[in-house]
Scaffold this active site. Structure first.
Site, PDB file in Angstrom:
ATOM      1  N   HIS A  20     -40.090  -8.307-120.530  1.00 32.87           N
ATOM      2  CA  HIS A  20     -41.264  -8.753-121.276  1.00 32.87           C
ATOM      3  C   HIS A  20     -42.524  -8.194-120.625  1.00 32.87           C
ATOM      4  O   HIS A  20     -42.701  -8.297-119.406  1.00 32.87           O
ATOM      5  CB  HIS A  20     -41.339 -10.284-121.306  1.00 32.87           C
ATOM      6  CG  HIS A  20     -40.289 -10.926-122.155  1.00 32.87           C
ATOM      7  ND1 HIS A  20     -40.273 -10.807-123.524  1.00 32.87           N
ATOM      8  CD2 HIS A  20     -39.208 -11.684-121.819  1.00 32.87           C
ATOM      9  CE1 HIS A  20     -39.231 -11.472-124.009  1.00 32.87           C
ATOM     10  NE2 HIS A  20     -38.563 -12.008-123.001  1.00 32.87           N
ATOM     11  N   CYS A  56     -42.882  -4.670-124.804  1.00 36.62           N
ATOM     12  CA  CYS A  56     -44.065  -4.688-125.661  1.00 36.62           C
ATOM     13  C   CYS A  56     -45.187  -3.883-125.001  1.00 36.62           C
ATOM     14  O   CYS A  56     -45.380  -3.957-123.787  1.00 36.62           O
ATOM     15  CB  CYS A  56     -44.527  -6.126-125.908  1.00 36.62           C
ATOM     16  SG  CYS A  56     -43.320  -7.142-126.789  1.00 36.62           S
TER      17      CYS A  56
END
Length: 327
Positions: free
Chosen positions: A167, A209
């Site tokens: 993440h 991301c």
């Protein structure tokens, strides 16, 4: 460090010359000199390494563990041995009590391939997966009692494939929800690696991301960088498994692996071929490629330059004479 490398090469050259003389080989002097020059060439590529890092833990991040193990399976199939692979993994999924298929990890709902299997060597496990350990691994600043399997024993002829997943956001990647590494940290570590002659070329691939921001600060030479998503974009999961209850792989990693299924260690496919398969409509984000620090053209950079075992085979027309004392 540079002086040590030079002395080692000169010593090796003397050994090669001695062997050519003592074995009675009828090799022309020019050919022998050419072999020695090739050995001494600092641009000569002799070995490949892979550093595979899953920065997530916990059951709901199953896909990140599967991403990393899928890439691990691929580089091994392509010929890189475990001795040249550093695997950093939380390793808390296979035996998680919520796993209805104990001691297994899958990257597809069909469950055709158990990624965990019987032959997975995790080098940094659980809470050993930290920012500090990752930076120390890259730069070689490990403690004296660090075992060999936790060391990146590369040199100036090594090509290194670094894969990271987890993440992240703009210019940062979380490590196990407790700390973060930023783009400046990795950029400075790579510059140290270059100054210490720890690599020839690096392929840096990251699936998270806003992944493309993680290599925006790189400045060390001979680094090719690929990311799954542009600034402001998410990196999306793929294949939700109803039995397991979570997604089992990310889209960007899945389509990279899909391409590699048609490739083996003898393939002449190039980095341009791989990058040319990226389809935004399938990946659902915008992959990024940074080539300004990389000296070679992608069309002339074989996938095996990073993903395969480096093996040089010399064919001779006549049997090579072996001294009687060696028989």
């Amino acid at each position: 460090m540079r002086g040590i490398h030079t002395l080692l090469r000169l010593f090796a050259a003397v050994i090669v010359a001695h062997l050519l003389c003592t074995t009675g080989a009828a090799e022309p002097a020019a050919a022998a000199a050419g072999r020695i020059r090739k050995f001494l060439d600092p641009d000569n590529h002799t070995n490949n390494w892979a550093v595979l890092v899953c920065t997530s833990r916990f059951w709901f991040n199953y896909r990140h563990i599967a991403n990393t193990l899928s890439m691990y399976r691929t580089v091994k199939r392509m010929g890189i041995p475990d001795s040249h692979i550093i695997l950093m993994l939380a390793d808390d999924v296979a035996c998680n009590p919520r796993n209805c298929f104990p001691a297994t990890v899958f990257d597809h709902p069909q469950k055709s391939t158990d990624l965990y299997g019987d032959n997975v060597e995790v080098d940094y496990r659980g809470y050993e997966v930290t920012v500090e350990n990752f930076i120390r691994l890259l730069t070689g600043r490990v403690t004296a009692n660090t075992p060999r399997n936790k060391r990146l024993l590369t040199d100036d002829k090594s090509n290194i494939f670094i894969y990271m997943t987890g993440h992240g956001g703009e210019d940062f990647l979380k490590f196990q929800d407790s700390e973060e590494i930023n783009s400046y940290d990795i950029a400075d570590a790579m510059q140290q690696m270059w100054e210490k002659q720890r690599y020839r070329e690096i392929l840096f691939v990251i699936d998270t991301c806003q992944a493309n921001t993680m290599f925006s600060k790189f400045y060390a030479p001979n680094v090719l960088s690929i990311g799954s998503s542009a600034k402001g974009e998410n990196s999306y999961s793929h294949y939700h498994d109803r039995d397991i209850g979570v997604s089992v792989i990310d889209r960007f990693t899945y389509y990279n692996l899909k391409f590699f299924e048609s490739v083996d260690m003898s393939s002449k496919h190039t980095m341009a071929d791989l990058i040319g398969t990226y389809n935004i409509s399938l990946i659902h984000s915008t992959p990024g490629v940074r080539t300004d620090l990389f000296a070679r053209e992608l069309e002339k950079t074989y996938l095996s330059d990073f993903f395969g075992a480096v093996q040089e085979v010399e064919l001779t027309a006549e049997p090579y004479p072996i001294g009687k004392h060696l028989v």
